[in-house]
Write an enzyme that holds these catalytic residues in place. Structure first.
Site, mmCIF file in Angstrom:
data_model
loop_
_atom_site.group_PDB
_atom_site.id
_atom_site.type_symbol
_atom_site.label_atom_id
_atom_site.label_comp_id
_atom_site.label_asym_id
_atom_site.label_seq_id
_atom_site.Cartn_x
_atom_site.Cartn_y
_atom_site.Cartn_z
ATOM 1 N N CYS A 54 88.658 41.695 68.127
ATOM 2 C CA CYS A 54 89.406 41.976 69.015
ATOM 3 C C CYS A 54 90.552 40.994 69.028
ATOM 4 O O CYS A 54 90.606 39.857 69.253
ATOM 5 C CB CYS A 54 89.078 41.693 70.503
ATOM 6 S SG CYS A 54 90.139 41.881 71.893
ATOM 7 N N LEU A 55 91.543 41.270 68.485
ATOM 8 C CA LEU A 55 92.888 40.456 68.001
ATOM 9 C C LEU A 55 94.047 41.286 68.172
ATOM 10 O O LEU A 55 94.294 42.327 67.518
ATOM 11 C CB LEU A 55 92.837 39.946 66.718
ATOM 12 C CG LEU A 55 93.807 38.996 66.016
ATOM 13 C CD1 LEU A 55 93.851 37.759 67.148
ATOM 14 C CD2 LEU A 55 93.313 38.759 64.762
#
Length: 157
Positions: free
Chosen positions: A90-91
């Site tokens: 999750c970026l």
């Protein structure tokens, strides 16, 4: 698709030149498919990941660089922004904040920065995120160190 191939070949040449310049990242292209890459990244110093070597796998879309690559950890890692089972990351730059200015090398640098500065408020690994959100930094760090030793430490001998 031709533009994405040209861009990836350009990045491949840059990676060959930068191998010495950035010892924390080893980025490699699949011999038969320019859209498949792997990377070995070193865990950032002064983090529970220090001393570990983590493998990433990249699946680059044909619309690259207009669309971001899909990147995931192959090495198990205990981190709030990485799904423990799938390795999904999750970026924001891999989702809604992507820009064609990013390269595969700079994505690796961003992932290393994320390893050093987790974002527990948007966790993919709730156990890890809950430890940090509740203030149990020591518990988080000991779990992360344990998994680094188990999964990411170079084998001796």
């Amino acid at each position: 698709m031709q533009a994405s191939r040209a861009r990836l070949f350009k990045e491949y040449k840059e990676v060959q030149r930068e191998k010495v310049a950035d010892p924390d990242i080893q980025l490699a292209c699949d011999d038969t498919n320019i859209f498949k890459w792997t990377a070995l990244i070193k865990g950032p110093s002064e983090t529970p990941f220090e001393g570990g070597v983590f493998q990433l796998v990249f699946s680059v879309p044909e619309q690259y660089p207009l669309q971001p690559p899909q990147v995931r950890f192959l090495t198990k890692i205990f981190h709030p922004n990485v799904h423990f089972k799938t390795g999904e990351i999750c970026l924001d730059i891999l989702k809604n904040a992507w820009s064609p200015a990013w390269t595969l090398q700079s994505v690796c640098r961003a992932i290393i920065a994320l390893m050093a500065h987790p974002e527990p408020d948007s966790p993919l690994n709730c156990d890890s995120g809950n430890l940090l959100r509740s203030g149990d930094v020591r518990g988080y760090q000991s779990m992360a160190k344990m998994y680094t030793r188990l999964a990411a430490s170079p084998k001796k001998g």
